[in-house]
Structure formats: structure tokens, C-alpha cells
Design a protein around this motif. Structure first.
Motif, mmCIF file in Angstrom:
data_model
loop_
_atom_site.group_PDB
_atom_site.id
_atom_site.type_symbol
_atom_site.label_atom_id
_atom_site.label_comp_id
_atom_site.label_asym_id
_atom_site.label_seq_id
_atom_site.Cartn_x
_atom_site.Cartn_y
_atom_site.Cartn_z
ATOM 1 N N THR A 1 52.773 -32.814 -9.698
ATOM 2 C CA THR A 1 53.213 -32.148 -8.388
ATOM 3 C C THR A 1 53.676 -30.878 -8.412
ATOM 4 O O THR A 1 53.238 -30.189 -7.669
ATOM 5 C CB THR A 1 54.119 -33.101 -7.360
ATOM 6 N N TYR A 2 54.660 -30.703 -9.216
ATOM 7 C CA TYR A 2 55.156 -29.180 -9.387
ATOM 8 C C TYR A 2 54.001 -28.278 -10.064
ATOM 9 O O TYR A 2 54.001 -27.216 -9.515
ATOM 10 C CB TYR A 2 56.317 -29.366 -10.672
ATOM 11 N N ILE A 3 53.149 -28.558 -10.796
ATOM 12 C CA ILE A 3 52.074 -27.810 -11.449
ATOM 13 C C ILE A 3 51.063 -27.619 -10.173
ATOM 14 O O ILE A 3 50.730 -26.503 -9.935
ATOM 15 C CB ILE A 3 51.155 -28.652 -12.553
ATOM 16 N N ASP A 4 50.881 -28.546 -9.491
ATOM 17 C CA ASP A 4 49.691 -28.172 -8.300
ATOM 18 C C ASP A 4 50.491 -27.212 -7.326
ATOM 19 O O ASP A 4 49.578 -26.357 -6.887
ATOM 20 C CB ASP A 4 49.507 -29.672 -7.697
ATOM 21 N N THR A 5 51.543 -27.362 -6.999
ATOM 22 C CA THR A 5 52.311 -26.570 -6.026
ATOM 23 C C THR A 5 52.512 -25.369 -6.516
ATOM 24 O O THR A 5 52.252 -24.155 -5.980
ATOM 25 C CB THR A 5 53.576 -27.093 -5.556
ATOM 26 N N ALA A 6 52.906 -25.151 -7.724
ATOM 27 C CA ALA A 6 52.877 -23.804 -8.429
ATOM 28 C C ALA A 6 51.849 -23.190 -8.509
ATOM 29 O O ALA A 6 51.699 -21.906 -8.100
ATOM 30 C CB ALA A 6 53.590 -24.146 -9.782
ATOM 31 N N VAL A 7 50.697 -23.800 -8.874
ATOM 32 C CA VAL A 7 49.417 -22.949 -8.679
ATOM 33 C C VAL A 7 48.968 -22.342 -7.540
ATOM 34 O O VAL A 7 48.535 -21.253 -7.580
ATOM 35 C CB VAL A 7 48.260 -24.138 -9.241
ATOM 36 N N ALA A 8 49.271 -23.181 -6.580
ATOM 37 C CA ALA A 8 49.082 -22.835 -5.219
ATOM 38 C C ALA A 8 49.968 -21.723 -4.763
ATOM 39 O O ALA A 8 49.376 -20.556 -3.974
ATOM 40 C CB ALA A 8 49.052 -24.072 -3.921
ATOM 41 N N TYR A 9 51.010 -21.966 -5.016
ATOM 42 C CA TYR A 9 52.062 -20.787 -4.565
ATOM 43 C C TYR A 9 51.829 -19.598 -5.051
ATOM 44 O O TYR A 9 51.759 -18.409 -4.667
ATOM 45 C CB TYR A 9 53.502 -21.157 -5.136
ATOM 46 N N ILE A 10 51.422 -19.459 -6.571
ATOM 47 C CA ILE A 10 51.313 -18.174 -7.269
ATOM 48 C C ILE A 10 49.843 -17.817 -6.691
ATOM 49 O O ILE A 10 49.677 -16.523 -6.727
ATOM 50 C CB ILE A 10 51.346 -18.434 -8.966
ATOM 51 N N GLN A 11 48.869 -18.529 -6.625
ATOM 52 C CA GLN A 11 47.479 -17.986 -6.270
ATOM 53 C C GLN A 11 47.784 -17.345 -4.877
ATOM 54 O O GLN A 11 46.980 -16.251 -4.691
ATOM 55 C CB GLN A 11 46.473 -19.217 -6.211
ATOM 56 N N ASN A 12 48.305 -18.002 -3.931
ATOM 57 C CA ASN A 12 48.517 -17.469 -2.660
ATOM 58 C C ASN A 12 49.389 -16.063 -2.729
ATOM 59 O O ASN A 12 49.263 -15.167 -1.843
ATOM 60 C CB ASN A 12 49.156 -18.340 -1.826
ATOM 61 N N ALA A 13 50.372 -15.981 -3.737
ATOM 62 C CA ALA A 13 51.256 -14.954 -3.545
ATOM 63 C C ALA A 13 50.505 -13.645 -4.302
ATOM 64 O O ALA A 13 50.655 -12.737 -3.915
ATOM 65 C CB ALA A 13 52.358 -15.344 -4.782
ATOM 66 N N VAL A 14 49.462 -13.997 -5.179
ATOM 67 C CA VAL A 14 48.801 -12.999 -6.000
ATOM 68 C C VAL A 14 47.643 -12.565 -5.058
ATOM 69 O O VAL A 14 47.488 -11.065 -4.726
ATOM 70 C CB VAL A 14 48.266 -13.440 -7.323
ATOM 71 N N ASP A 15 46.697 -13.368 -4.686
ATOM 72 C CA ASP A 15 45.356 -13.083 -4.001
ATOM 73 C C ASP A 15 44.696 -14.227 -3.707
ATOM 74 O O ASP A 15 44.163 -14.792 -4.350
ATOM 75 C CB ASP A 15 44.718 -11.913 -4.635
ATOM 76 N N SER A 16 44.940 -14.835 -2.519
ATOM 77 C CA SER A 16 44.278 -16.251 -2.231
ATOM 78 C C SER A 16 42.751 -16.030 -2.007
ATOM 79 O O SER A 16 42.109 -16.949 -2.226
ATOM 80 C CB SER A 16 44.671 -16.806 -0.844
ATOM 81 N N THR A 17 42.050 -14.942 -2.080
ATOM 82 C CA THR A 17 40.695 -14.747 -2.413
ATOM 83 C C THR A 17 40.175 -15.143 -3.636
ATOM 84 O O THR A 17 38.904 -15.074 -3.795
ATOM 85 C CB THR A 17 40.219 -13.255 -1.895
ATOM 86 N N HIS A 18 40.994 -14.975 -4.733
ATOM 87 C CA HIS A 18 40.543 -15.429 -6.066
ATOM 88 C C HIS A 18 40.848 -17.012 -6.236
ATOM 89 O O HIS A 18 41.794 -17.418 -5.996
ATOM 90 C CB HIS A 18 41.531 -14.429 -7.101
ATOM 91 N N THR A 19 39.918 -17.389 -6.915
ATOM 92 C CA THR A 19 39.824 -18.696 -7.353
ATOM 93 C C THR A 19 40.932 -19.002 -8.423
ATOM 94 O O THR A 19 41.286 -18.183 -9.197
ATOM 95 C CB THR A 19 38.572 -19.372 -7.683
ATOM 96 N N VAL A 20 41.509 -20.201 -8.551
ATOM 97 C CA VAL A 20 42.107 -20.513 -9.624
ATOM 98 C C VAL A 20 41.635 -20.119 -11.050
ATOM 99 O O VAL A 20 42.390 -19.829 -12.094
ATOM 100 C CB VAL A 20 42.680 -22.111 -9.616
ATOM 101 N N GLU A 21 40.315 -20.685 -11.136
ATOM 102 C CA GLU A 21 39.690 -20.274 -12.152
ATOM 103 C C GLU A 21 39.652 -18.957 -12.602
ATOM 104 O O GLU A 21 39.693 -18.451 -13.905
ATOM 105 C CB GLU A 21 38.273 -20.853 -12.134
ATOM 106 N N GLN A 22 39.483 -18.131 -11.732
ATOM 107 C CA GLN A 22 39.426 -16.657 -11.904
ATOM 108 C C GLN A 22 40.819 -16.071 -12.340
ATOM 109 O O GLN A 22 40.914 -15.269 -13.672
ATOM 110 C CB GLN A 22 39.226 -15.840 -10.869
ATOM 111 N N LEU A 23 41.924 -16.645 -11.798
ATOM 112 C CA LEU A 23 43.250 -16.200 -12.116
ATOM 113 C C LEU A 23 43.598 -16.754 -13.415
ATOM 114 O O LEU A 23 44.555 -16.103 -14.074
ATOM 115 C CB LEU A 23 44.259 -16.806 -10.986
ATOM 116 N N GLU A 24 43.138 -17.808 -13.713
ATOM 117 C CA GLU A 24 43.482 -18.501 -15.108
ATOM 118 C C GLU A 24 42.947 -17.667 -16.348
ATOM 119 O O GLU A 24 43.576 -17.945 -17.332
ATOM 120 C CB GLU A 24 42.760 -19.830 -15.349
ATOM 121 N N THR A 25 42.129 -16.692 -16.046
ATOM 122 C CA THR A 25 41.823 -15.900 -17.195
ATOM 123 C C THR A 25 42.654 -14.862 -17.644
ATOM 124 O O THR A 25 42.862 -14.358 -18.547
ATOM 125 C CB THR A 25 40.360 -15.007 -16.909
#
Length: 93
Positions: free
Chosen positions: A25-49
């Protein structure tokens, strides 16, 4: 490479599986938190690079897990720094 419950447990030296659900649950929430903090138009897959993304997710999950019994008012500086670096990389591209 995505952050997993096993990788978090290894970092925190947790041998039991009792907290696997809360760690996920923490992982899922942290992924969403950081994705939204960085740029929500980028997918998680793009950010994981970017290595900063997974590092920030891991740090945030470890912080939340280790401090779940205390009042957490601020995101750890290292996570904020990784978010800022990711923003710079994305804007620069």
C-alpha cells in the motif's frame, strides 16, 4: 525496475511477511505521490526509466514504514530532492 515489497523488506531487514500488505500500500501510494509531484502527464513506466524515481519511491516507503507510529508532517528532504531532479530532467527533455 519497479520497487517491490521484497526490495523494501530487504532494505529494512524485515524477514517476516506480516507487513507485506501495508508495504505494498505504501509503495502504491508513493508511486502515485511522486508521479503527481513530478508530472502527472508522464506514465509510471516513463518515470521508472529515471533512477531517481525508484530511489524516491523506496525512500518514501521506508520513511512511512519506519515512522508509521509518529506524526509525519514533512516529506523527507531526500525525496523532495529526487522529485526536483526528476522535474528538471523532464523539463529539460
Amino acid at each position: 525496475m519497479a520497487v517491490t515489497a521484497d526490495s523494501i523488506k530487504q532494505s529494512l531487514r524485515i524477514d517476516l511477511s506480516d507487513d507485506d500488505t501495508i508495504i505494498q500500500t505504501y509503495i502504491d501510494t508513493a508511486v502515485a505521490y511522486i508521479q503527481n509531484a513530478v508530472d502527472s502527464t508522464h506514465t509510471v513506466e516513463q518515470l521508472e526509466t529515471y533512477p531517481q524515481f525508484n530511489f524516491a519511491v523506496s525512500l518514501l516507503v521506508q520513511f512511512w514504514y519506519s515512522n508509521r507510529d509518529t506524526d509525519m508532517k514533512e516529506t523527507p528532504y531526500q525525496v523532495v530532492s529526487m522529485i526536483q531532479q526528476l522535474r528538471g530532467k523532464i523539463i529539460g527533455n
